[in-house]
Scaffold this motif. Structure first.
Motif, PDB file in Angstrom:
ATOM      1  N   THR A  26      -0.622  23.774  95.251  1.00 61.57           N
ATOM      2  CA  THR A  26      -0.176  22.630  94.239  1.00 61.57           C
ATOM      3  C   THR A  26       1.401  22.611  94.571  1.00 61.57           C
ATOM      4  O   THR A  26       2.075  23.521  94.942  1.00 61.57           O
ATOM      5  CB  THR A  26      -0.659  22.824  93.043  1.00 61.57           C
ATOM      6  OG1 THR A  26      -0.361  23.922  92.473  1.00 61.57           O
ATOM      7  CG2 THR A  26      -1.862  22.451  92.846  1.00 61.57           C
ATOM      8  N   TRP A  27       2.030  21.505  94.056  1.00 59.62           N
ATOM      9  CA  TRP A  27       3.328  21.230  94.024  1.00 59.62           C
ATOM     10  C   TRP A  27       4.107  22.274  92.773  1.00 59.62           C
ATOM     11  O   TRP A  27       3.417  22.193  91.799  1.00 59.62           O
ATOM     12  CB  TRP A  27       3.832  19.822  93.683  1.00 59.62           C
ATOM     13  CG  TRP A  27       3.930  19.031  94.878  1.00 59.62           C
ATOM     14  CD1 TRP A  27       2.655  18.040  95.387  1.00 59.62           C
ATOM     15  CD2 TRP A  27       4.726  18.951  95.719  1.00 59.62           C
ATOM     16  NE1 TRP A  27       3.017  17.645  96.589  1.00 59.62           N
ATOM     17  CE2 TRP A  27       4.410  18.017  96.818  1.00 59.62           C
ATOM     18  CE3 TRP A  27       6.199  19.432  95.751  1.00 59.62           C
ATOM     19  CZ2 TRP A  27       5.025  17.702  98.225  1.00 59.62           C
ATOM     20  CZ3 TRP A  27       6.937  18.931  96.932  1.00 59.62           C
ATOM     21  CH2 TRP A  27       6.198  18.135  98.056  1.00 59.62           C
ATOM     22  N   ALA A  28       5.014  22.952  93.179  1.00 58.80           N
ATOM     23  CA  ALA A  28       5.505  23.700  92.200  1.00 58.80           C
ATOM     24  C   ALA A  28       6.994  23.301  91.620  1.00 58.80           C
ATOM     25  O   ALA A  28       7.665  23.152  92.480  1.00 58.80           O
ATOM     26  CB  ALA A  28       5.606  25.343  92.500  1.00 58.80           C
ATOM     27  N   PHE A  29       7.060  23.501  90.351  1.00 59.77           N
ATOM     28  CA  PHE A  29       8.613  23.188  89.813  1.00 59.77           C
ATOM     29  C   PHE A  29       9.580  24.380  90.238  1.00 59.77           C
ATOM     30  O   PHE A  29       9.150  25.362  90.254  1.00 59.77           O
ATOM     31  CB  PHE A  29       8.401  23.306  88.302  1.00 59.77           C
ATOM     32  CG  PHE A  29       9.808  22.955  87.698  1.00 59.77           C
ATOM     33  CD1 PHE A  29      10.460  21.786  87.615  1.00 59.77           C
ATOM     34  CD2 PHE A  29      10.616  24.229  87.152  1.00 59.77           C
ATOM     35  CE1 PHE A  29      11.878  21.910  86.921  1.00 59.77           C
ATOM     36  CE2 PHE A  29      11.763  24.222  86.362  1.00 59.77           C
ATOM     37  CZ  PHE A  29      12.544  22.901  86.531  1.00 59.77           C
ATOM     38  N   ALA A 128      10.896  18.205  97.490  1.00 64.47           N
ATOM     39  CA  ALA A 128      10.970  16.670  97.039  1.00 64.47           C
ATOM     40  C   ALA A 128      11.641  16.794  95.644  1.00 64.47           C
ATOM     41  O   ALA A 128      11.535  17.705  94.728  1.00 64.47           O
ATOM     42  CB  ALA A 128       9.567  16.154  96.885  1.00 64.47           C
ATOM     43  N   SER A 129      12.371  15.677  95.175  1.00 65.27           N
ATOM     44  CA  SER A 129      12.791  15.463  93.742  1.00 65.27           C
ATOM     45  C   SER A 129      11.916  14.213  93.088  1.00 65.27           C
ATOM     46  O   SER A 129      11.391  13.308  93.707  1.00 65.27           O
ATOM     47  CB  SER A 129      14.302  14.968  94.053  1.00 65.27           C
ATOM     48  OG  SER A 129      14.243  13.711  94.572  1.00 65.27           O
ATOM     49  N   TRP A 130      11.596  14.499  92.064  1.00 64.19           N
ATOM     50  CA  TRP A 130      10.630  13.762  91.202  1.00 64.19           C
ATOM     51  C   TRP A 130      11.220  13.752  89.603  1.00 64.19           C
ATOM     52  O   TRP A 130      11.275  14.855  89.157  1.00 64.19           O
ATOM     53  CB  TRP A 130       9.397  13.877  91.409  1.00 64.19           C
ATOM     54  CG  TRP A 130       8.247  13.117  90.588  1.00 64.19           C
ATOM     55  CD1 TRP A 130       8.179  11.581  90.923  1.00 64.19           C
ATOM     56  CD2 TRP A 130       7.742  13.438  89.423  1.00 64.19           C
ATOM     57  NE1 TRP A 130       7.072  11.169  89.877  1.00 64.19           N
ATOM     58  CE2 TRP A 130       6.831  12.242  89.003  1.00 64.19           C
ATOM     59  CE3 TRP A 130       7.380  14.539  88.720  1.00 64.19           C
ATOM     60  CZ2 TRP A 130       5.988  12.181  87.964  1.00 64.19           C
ATOM     61  CZ3 TRP A 130       6.728  14.700  87.510  1.00 64.19           C
ATOM     62  CH2 TRP A 130       6.074  13.448  87.304  1.00 64.19           C
ATOM     63  N   ARG A 131      11.720  12.465  89.010  1.00 64.92           N
ATOM     64  CA  ARG A 131      11.923  12.488  87.660  1.00 64.92           C
ATOM     65  C   ARG A 131      13.230  13.696  87.472  1.00 64.92           C
ATOM     66  O   ARG A 131      13.022  14.032  86.358  1.00 64.92           O
ATOM     67  CB  ARG A 131      10.869  12.685  86.783  1.00 64.92           C
ATOM     68  CG  ARG A 131       9.891  11.320  86.676  1.00 64.92           C
ATOM     69  CD  ARG A 131       8.736  11.704  85.944  1.00 64.92           C
ATOM     70  NE  ARG A 131       9.345  11.916  84.367  1.00 64.92           N
ATOM     71  CZ  ARG A 131       9.250  10.652  83.469  1.00 64.92           C
ATOM     72  NH1 ARG A 131       9.300   9.534  83.994  1.00 64.92           N
ATOM     73  NH2 ARG A 131       9.651  10.778  82.491  1.00 64.92           N
ATOM     74  N   LEU A 134      13.170  19.137  91.142  1.00 69.43           N
ATOM     75  CA  LEU A 134      12.849  19.517  92.222  1.00 69.43           C
ATOM     76  C   LEU A 134      11.679  20.483  92.331  1.00 69.43           C
ATOM     77  O   LEU A 134      11.150  21.155  91.340  1.00 69.43           O
ATOM     78  CB  LEU A 134      13.874  20.475  92.983  1.00 69.43           C
ATOM     79  CG  LEU A 134      15.450  20.027  93.091  1.00 69.43           C
ATOM     80  CD1 LEU A 134      16.373  21.270  93.418  1.00 69.43           C
ATOM     81  CD2 LEU A 134      15.437  18.990  94.072  1.00 69.43           C
ATOM     82  N   TRP A 135      10.915  20.184  93.575  1.00 69.56           N
ATOM     83  CA  TRP A 135       9.479  20.584  93.610  1.00 69.56           C
ATOM     84  C   TRP A 135       9.227  21.078  95.135  1.00 69.56           C
ATOM     85  O   TRP A 135      10.108  20.528  96.089  1.00 69.56           O
ATOM     86  CB  TRP A 135       8.569  19.260  93.405  1.00 69.56           C
ATOM     87  CG  TRP A 135       8.524  18.766  91.950  1.00 69.56           C
ATOM     88  CD1 TRP A 135       9.599  17.799  91.548  1.00 69.56           C
ATOM     89  CD2 TRP A 135       7.971  19.218  90.995  1.00 69.56           C
ATOM     90  NE1 TRP A 135       9.334  17.681  90.447  1.00 69.56           N
ATOM     91  CE2 TRP A 135       8.408  18.490  89.694  1.00 69.56           C
ATOM     92  CE3 TRP A 135       7.098  20.020  90.613  1.00 69.56           C
ATOM     93  CZ2 TRP A 135       8.060  18.562  88.488  1.00 69.56           C
ATOM     94  CZ3 TRP A 135       6.564  20.424  89.418  1.00 69.56           C
ATOM     95  CH2 TRP A 135       7.008  19.399  88.361  1.00 69.56           C
TER      96      TRP A 135
END
Length: 377
Positions: A26-29, A128-131, A134-135
């Motif tokens: 899964t995507w991780a912070f 990726a960056s989201w809100r 960084l992920w």
């Protein structure tokens, strides 16, 4: 009734499968956008079985790589720092550029005469960056972070995260002696808010909670209490970060373990990292209004009469270390999680009834975990 058996919270086998099937897929912070601002700067994060780092190249582009030297597998970089122009393994000084290409190998002519340098670049991951965050994802070709979180985004707060400021006091770290799922379940348990936190979170109207799931992600919103909302611009302890008419609390839990707390005067991320079947690290990072020290001091004075005597512990105690007398909701939550974990060891423990509405999210989260592990309920 609860879905998961006791061993899901105590067993090393369960923990290992979760690391492999959930946290490694899964995507991780990884951090906040401002953590990597210049070429050579990097951060690293543990994403299940994978340690991954993000580095900014000389071209200003962010890239993510598995933190593994292609020679013997030594970890290349520590948690945070600036590697300037190259990445050098501490073990044998194999050196890579910021794009992950192998640049040099000591004594290559004698030790590795047939070495194909081009085939030994660093293994790529996704970034990726989201809100404003960084992920990373261990898979170089992972589905986009927007696809992963897209369904839950309409249920998040109206905050402009990158316009807020993380001050020096805005970071805290806790090690909780409880399984990560107990920590998550406490986070999404609406039933406990009016009880465990009766003295610490009374400024929100817990009777009007709106919550549910979008895919594996939990969303949550509740309004301010009428007394607090009557003049929130004056009553808030810090300068507002969203318009007063939008004030409330958005408190989602993004799967598998990234909580957000988005409210009228702050924005926080709660990053959960499982350490063992009975241990979880929680790192909290908080951003607030980009305002002067005078503005914060003035707001504190304005709101003093509202807050005076309002925040209190659940119990009175002369013990200065009693979490239930601390007036700190985090300490109350940690205490509850750790006591629950302890009880799981008792042969007399058995699951009790589960609240129809207030604990519905807990049951649904357990179903999500079961599905990701491929387990039968």
């Amino acid at each position: 009734m609860p879905i998961l058996p006791v061993e899901a919270y105590t067993s090393q086998d369960w923990y290992d499968r979760e690391q492999e099937r959930i946290f490694s897929r899964t995507w991780a912070f990884a951090g906040l956008v401002g953590d990597v601002r210049e070429p050579g700067q990097y951060i690293s994060v543990q994403a299940g079985l994978n340690n991954i780092f993000i580095v900014m190249g000389q071209d200003g582009q962010l890239r993510a790589f598995h933190n593994i030297c292609r020679h013997r597998g030594t970890q290349l970089l520590r948690a945070v720092g600036n590697t300037k122009k190259v990445i050098t393994c501490p073990y044998h000084d194999w050196t890579y550029d910021l794009e992950g290409c192998l640049l040099s190998v000591p004594d290559r002519r004698n030790q590795f005469p047939a070495l194909d340098m081009a085939s030994l670049g660093l293994k790529k991951a996704s970034v990726a960056s989201w809100r404003g965050m960084l992920w990373v994802h261990p898979d170089e070709n992972a589905d986009s972070v927007e696809d992963w979180f897209g369904g839950v985004e309409p249920y998040l707060g109206p905050h402009s995260v990158e316009q807020l400021v993380e001050y020096k006091s805005g970071r805290a770290e806790y090690t909780v002696a409880a399984n990560w799922k107990i920590v998550v379940e406490n986070y999404i348990d609406g039933y406990h808010l009016a009880h465990l936190h009766s003295g610490t979170l009374s400024i929100y109207d817990h009777r009007r909670i709106e919550s549910g799931f979008v895919g594996p992600h939990f969303f949550f919103w509740e309004p301010l209490s009428p007394e607090y909302a009557a003049n929130v611009e004056k009553n808030a302890s810090s300068p507002l970060v969203i318009p007063a008419e939008q004030a409330g609390a958005w408190v989602p839990m993004l799967f598998p373990g990234i909580g957000l707390a988005e409210n009228e005067d702050s924005w926080s991320v709660f990053h959960l990292t499982p350490l063992a079947p009975d241990s979880t690290r929680v790192v909290v990072r908080t951003k607030m209004a980009d305002a002067s020290l005078l503005a914060f001091a003035s707001q504190s004075v304005r709101s003093y009469s509202f807050w005076s005597g309002r925040v209190r512990g659940k119990y009175d105690s002369d013990d200065g270390d009693d979490p239930m007398a601390s007036g700190d909701f985090m300490q109350e939550d940690i205490y509850a999680c750790e006591q629950q974990q302890k009880s799981l060891q008792s042969p007399y423990f058995e699951h009790g009834p589960s609240a129809m509405n207030g604990e519905a999210g807990v049951r649904r989260h357990q179903e999500v975990v079961m599905a990701w592990l491929g387990e039968e309920q």
